[in-house]
Design an enzyme around this catalytic site. Structure first.
Site, PDB file in Angstrom:
ATOM      1  N   HIS A 185     -44.999   1.795  14.540  1.00 31.40           N
ATOM      2  CA  HIS A 185     -45.438   3.166  14.307  1.00 31.40           C
ATOM      3  C   HIS A 185     -44.757   4.001  15.365  1.00 31.40           C
ATOM      4  CE1 HIS A 185     -47.983   6.669  13.448  1.00 31.40           C
ATOM      5  NE2 HIS A 185     -48.266   6.714  15.006  1.00 31.40           N
ATOM      6  N   GLY A 245      -5.580   0.865   4.898  1.00 31.74           N
ATOM      7  CA  GLY A 245      -7.262   0.338   4.893  1.00 31.74           C
ATOM      8  C   GLY A 245      -7.881   0.799   3.606  1.00 31.74           C
ATOM      9  N   GLY A 246      -7.154   1.367   2.756  1.00 28.15           N
ATOM     10  CA  GLY A 246      -7.624   1.924   1.319  1.00 28.15           C
ATOM     11  C   GLY A 246      -8.411   3.261   1.545  1.00 28.15           C
ATOM     12  N   CYS A 267     -11.744   4.114   1.337  1.00 28.65           N
ATOM     13  CA  CYS A 267     -13.300   4.330   2.326  1.00 28.65           C
ATOM     14  C   CYS A 267     -12.730   4.884   3.495  1.00 28.65           C
ATOM     15  CB  CYS A 267     -13.873   2.942   2.543  1.00 28.65           C
ATOM     16  SG  CYS A 267     -15.042   3.121   3.376  1.00 28.65           S
ATOM     17  N   GLU A 306       0.932  -1.289   0.078  1.00 27.11           N
ATOM     18  CA  GLU A 306       0.100   0.157   0.104  1.00 27.11           C
ATOM     19  C   GLU A 306       0.920   1.200   0.157  1.00 27.11           C
ATOM     20  OE1 GLU A 306      -3.146   0.941  -0.423  1.00 27.11           O
ATOM     21  OE2 GLU A 306      -2.375   2.796  -0.248  1.00 27.11           O
TER      22      GLU A 306
HETATM   23  C1  LIG Z   1     -16.038  11.150  -2.169  1.00 26.18           C
HETATM   24  C2  LIG Z   1     -16.406   9.448  -2.238  1.00 26.18           C
HETATM   25  C3  LIG Z   1     -17.525   9.048  -1.287  1.00 26.18           C
HETATM   26  C4  LIG Z   1     -17.812   7.999  -1.313  1.00 26.18           C
HETATM   27  N1  LIG Z   1     -18.747   7.546  -0.411  1.00 26.18           N
HETATM   28  C5  LIG Z   1     -19.127   6.130  -0.527  1.00 26.18           C
HETATM   29  C6  LIG Z   1     -20.228   5.586   0.384  1.00 26.18           C
HETATM   30  O1  LIG Z   1     -20.826   6.428   1.013  1.00 26.18           O
HETATM   31  N2  LIG Z   1     -20.558   4.330   0.359  1.00 26.18           N
HETATM   32  C7  LIG Z   1     -19.859   3.260  -0.491  1.00 26.18           C
HETATM   33  O2  LIG Z   1     -20.135   2.298  -0.686  1.00 26.18           O
HETATM   34  N3  LIG Z   1     -18.559   3.945  -1.535  1.00 26.18           N
HETATM   35  C8  LIG Z   1     -18.626   5.147  -1.469  1.00 26.18           C
HETATM   36  N4  LIG Z   1     -17.297   5.713  -2.223  1.00 26.18           N
HETATM   37  C9  LIG Z   1     -16.708   4.530  -3.091  1.00 26.18           C
HETATM   38  C10 LIG Z   1     -15.579   3.726  -2.198  1.00 26.18           C
HETATM   39  O3  LIG Z   1     -14.709   4.632  -1.752  1.00 26.18           O
HETATM   40  C11 LIG Z   1     -15.077   2.829  -3.188  1.00 26.18           C
HETATM   41  O4  LIG Z   1     -16.009   1.959  -4.018  1.00 26.18           O
HETATM   42  C12 LIG Z   1     -14.194   1.725  -2.130  1.00 26.18           C
HETATM   43  O5  LIG Z   1     -13.573   2.432  -1.320  1.00 26.18           O
HETATM   44  C13 LIG Z   1     -13.843   0.554  -2.754  1.00 26.18           C
HETATM   45  O6  LIG Z   1     -12.446   0.777  -3.136  1.00 26.18           O
HETATM   46  P1  LIG Z   1     -11.479  -0.254  -3.814  1.00 26.18           P
HETATM   47  O7  LIG Z   1     -11.829  -1.323  -2.978  1.00 26.18           O
HETATM   48  O8  LIG Z   1     -11.751  -0.475  -5.089  1.00 26.18           O
HETATM   49  O9  LIG Z   1     -10.000   0.278  -3.696  1.00 26.18           O
HETATM   50  P2  LIG Z   1      -9.513   1.448  -2.714  1.00 26.18           P
HETATM   51  O10 LIG Z   1     -10.138   1.270  -1.261  1.00 26.18           O
HETATM   52  O11 LIG Z   1      -9.673   2.800  -3.441  1.00 26.18           O
HETATM   53  O12 LIG Z   1      -7.983   0.908  -2.578  1.00 26.18           O
HETATM   54  C14 LIG Z   1      -7.126   0.817  -3.650  1.00 26.18           C
HETATM   55  C15 LIG Z   1      -5.720   1.260  -2.768  1.00 26.18           C
HETATM   56  O13 LIG Z   1      -4.820   0.872  -3.691  1.00 26.18           O
HETATM   57  C16 LIG Z   1      -3.673   1.753  -3.217  1.00 26.18           C
HETATM   58  N5  LIG Z   1      -2.628   1.817  -4.544  1.00 26.18           N
HETATM   59  C17 LIG Z   1      -3.275   2.271  -5.797  1.00 26.18           C
HETATM   60  N6  LIG Z   1      -2.088   2.067  -6.804  1.00 26.18           N
HETATM   61  C18 LIG Z   1      -0.970   1.300  -5.681  1.00 26.18           C
HETATM   62  C19 LIG Z   1       0.275   1.141  -6.194  1.00 26.18           C
HETATM   63  N7  LIG Z   1       0.878   1.050  -7.473  1.00 26.18           N
HETATM   64  N8  LIG Z   1       1.126   0.493  -5.318  1.00 26.18           N
HETATM   65  C20 LIG Z   1       0.667   0.547  -3.874  1.00 26.18           C
HETATM   66  N9  LIG Z   1      -0.636   1.040  -3.497  1.00 26.18           N
HETATM   67  C21 LIG Z   1      -1.607   1.430  -4.686  1.00 26.18           C
HETATM   68  C22 LIG Z   1      -4.283   3.168  -2.868  1.00 26.18           C
HETATM   69  O14 LIG Z   1      -3.532   3.952  -2.477  1.00 26.18           O
HETATM   70  C23 LIG Z   1      -5.340   2.833  -2.404  1.00 26.18           C
HETATM   71  O15 LIG Z   1      -5.430   2.739  -0.824  1.00 26.18           O
HETATM   72  C24 LIG Z   1     -17.138   6.887  -2.287  1.00 26.18           C
HETATM   73  C25 LIG Z   1     -16.297   7.334  -3.067  1.00 26.18           C
HETATM   74  C26 LIG Z   1     -15.909   8.611  -3.070  1.00 26.18           C
HETATM   75  C27 LIG Z   1     -14.766   9.375  -4.104  1.00 26.18           C
END
Ligand SMILES: Cc1cc2nc3c(=O)[nH]c(=O)nc-3n(C[C@H](O)[C@H](O)[C@H](O)COP(=O)(O)OP(=O)(O)OC[C@H]3O[C@@H](n4cnc5c(N)ncnc54)[C@H](O)[C@@H]3O)c2cc1C
Length: 463
Positions: free
Chosen positions: A446, A41-42, A44, A36
């Site tokens: 209700h 934790g990504g 979210c 990462e």
């Molecule tokens: C403003 C906003 C609000 C949102 N609100 C909601 C909500 O209320 N409810 C909902 O269900 N969804 C929501 N979403 C969508 C949700 O955030 C994503 O669908 C969810 O986080 C799943 O993402 P993912 O598992 O695809 O990857 P992510 O969680 O995006 O993880 C990808 C990870 O890969 C890492 N990465 C990328 N390339 C590399 C690399 N080359 N080397 C190392 N690390 C790397 C990144 O840093 C990141 O941490 C929202 C999105 C946005 C933009």
């Protein structure tokens, strides 16, 4: 090149699906590692869902305080302290990061902080955040690299250094006038929040309506709700040029049906869609194919074109929600255990966390029409749900689609208080295959918002 290290399960990107897979496999005794680059934790917990909902909640409080007199409260002068709004969000994120680090520790999965890219099949070179490199190979590799905000190719836009959701949720100041490009859920949620904090807000949408995937009556209700709060909106707008710098002064030129128009603002937020984080990570060297838009090509088991390499979450083109990424985890987990789980035919609910929110599961009327599915449609204004009167939130409506020649529920949309919770009731009914009459005839507490489902389903036209 450093000596390659070997693990059984290697995950690139610590999104929702990837981290759960790594924790699961590590707990089951398989040597697992997650690479990462920044967000433990990504996205979210760090930049997307939870931070936005945190600040949206602060904005709701601001709105309640602003209208406190409606509820019989006598308050003095009040103002918004964005530095404190930001601190509350950051404290939450810090807590979530700590929670994730605990999960890594207790599962035994290794978290490698650095940027990864393939140098050969199932072999990733990691440029470590604190210097140096590692090369890691995995028996199985999972890609969960997510997406980032797309910056459309509009003259002057990139040079204006616009806000994306990431920077908008890191502001410790109130934009005087925030221009939001994009009328999808990210743009609308943040537009309403900043309006409630006190910014002047303008939304510019290229399409003919807000929330493009919703029916026109739903989009109209959202528009009315935001207009009531003083947000200016331009639909069918083609942005021609942006001048200036976000945070200082911006001048935006656009073409709308009425002709060309120029708008001045202080800040500009881009929320026009997402681009997968798949370029420059050596997917070609790994034998992993992408589609025309750069999303990783997968089958319904989330397998890529390379053997023993999966892609999950947004980068695999899955619907862009955390709960879908989590389900992607379950698909891969169960198939690794010999199952046959598929992404086909998933019932994907979602919410837009405006206030009141939008909740939707299953088909919209437009989708039913386009798929040639005959439906019976029932609607109910939220004002008819008595709970809405107790909380003075009577805006919105519910809409249900029931099959024309049977009693199964095919879709449900609600704009109104607690829409997400009410929608989950309908979703459960749909998953259970229960006829709509089951909900219509149920005794529901209700006065709750879900109580409205009885009246809604009583409005289904007879067959
Ligand atoms: C403003 C906003 C609000 C949102 N609100 C909601 C909500 O209320 N409810 C909902 O269900 N969804 C929501 N979403 C969508 C949700 O955030 C994503 O669908 C969810 O986080 C799943 O993402 P993912 O598992 O695809 O990857 P992510 O969680 O995006 O993880 C990808 C990870 O890969 C890492 N990465 C990328 N390339 C590399 C690399 N080359 N080397 C190392 N690390 C790397 C990144 O840093 C990141 O941490 C929202 C999105 C946005 C933009």
């Amino acid at each position: 090149m450093p000596q390659p290290e070997h693990v059984e399960m290697l995950v690139l990107g610590s999104g929702e699906a990837g981290k759960f897979l790594a924790w699961h496999m590590a707990k089951a005794g398989h040597h697992s590692a997650v690479i990462e680059r920044k967000l433990i934790g990504g996205s979210c917990p760090n930049t997307n869902c939870l931070p936005s909902k945190n600040e949206i909640w602060s904005a709701k409080i601001a709105n309640l305080v602003h209208h406190a007199d409606r509820f019989g409260m006598v308050t003095g002068a009040s103002s918004v302290d964005m530095a404190k709004v930001l601190k509350r969000k950051r404290d939450m994120v810090d807590g979530l990061i700590a929670m994730h680090l605990d999960r890594y520790k207790s599962s035994g999965a290794e978290l490698i902080m650095g940027t990864g890219r393939f140098i050969a099949p199932k072999t990733i070179d990691v440029s470590l955040n604190d210097g140096g490199t590692r090369v890691v190979t995995g028996d199985r590799v999972v890609l969960n690299v997510g997406t980032h905000a797309t910056i459309p190719d509009i003259p002057g836009l990139a040079a204006a250094v616009p806000l994306t959701n990431v920077e908008a949720l890191e502001l410790d100041r109130l934009p005087e006038h925030l221009m939001v490009l994009g009328g999808g859920y990210v743009g609308l949620e943040l537009a309403q929040a900043y309006r409630r904090f006190g910014s002047e807000v303008t939304i510019i949408e290229a399409g003919p309506q807000l929330a493009s995937r919703e029916d026109a009556d739903v989009a109209d209700a959202i528009l009315e709700m935001l207009r009531d709060e003083g947000i200016a909106m331009y639909l069918g707008a083609k942005v021609l040029e942006v001048r200036g710098r976000s945070g200082e002064a911006i001048s935006l030129q656009m073409h709308i049906a009425a002709g060309d128009q120029t708008i001045e603002c202080s800040d500009i937020l881009v929320a026009t869609g997402r681009t997968p984080n798949t370029s420059g990570i050596g997917l070609d060297l790994a034998g992993v194919a992408v589609d025309a838009r750069g999303y990783i090509a997968v089958n319904d088991r989330l397998e890529t074109s390379a053997p023993d390499v999966w892609a999950v979450g947004e980068c695999a083109g899955s619907p862009q929600f955390t709960h879908v990424s989590f389900d992607d985890f379950r698909v891969v987990r169960d198939n690794l255990a010999g199952g046959n789980r598929s992404t086909r035919g998933r019932l994907v609910p979602y919410c837009m966390f405006t206030d009141p929110p939008l909740g939707r599961v299953g088909l919209s009327e437009g989708e039913a029409r386009r798929q040639d599915i005959a439906v019976r449609v029932a609607t109910l204004p939220i004002v008819a749900v008595l709970r809405s009167r107790t909380v003075s939130e009577t805006r919105g409506f519910m809409k249900a689609l029931v099959e024309a020649d049977g009693d199964r529920i095919l879709g449900f949309t609600m704009i109104g208080a607690e829409a997400g919770e009410v929608m989950a009731v309908v979703q459960t009914t749909m998953l259970a295959g229960m006829p709509y009459t089951g909900l219509r005839d149920a005794i529901i507490t209700h006065p709750t918002m879900a109580e409205g489902l009885g009246a809604l389903f009583s409005n289904v036209p007879a067959r």
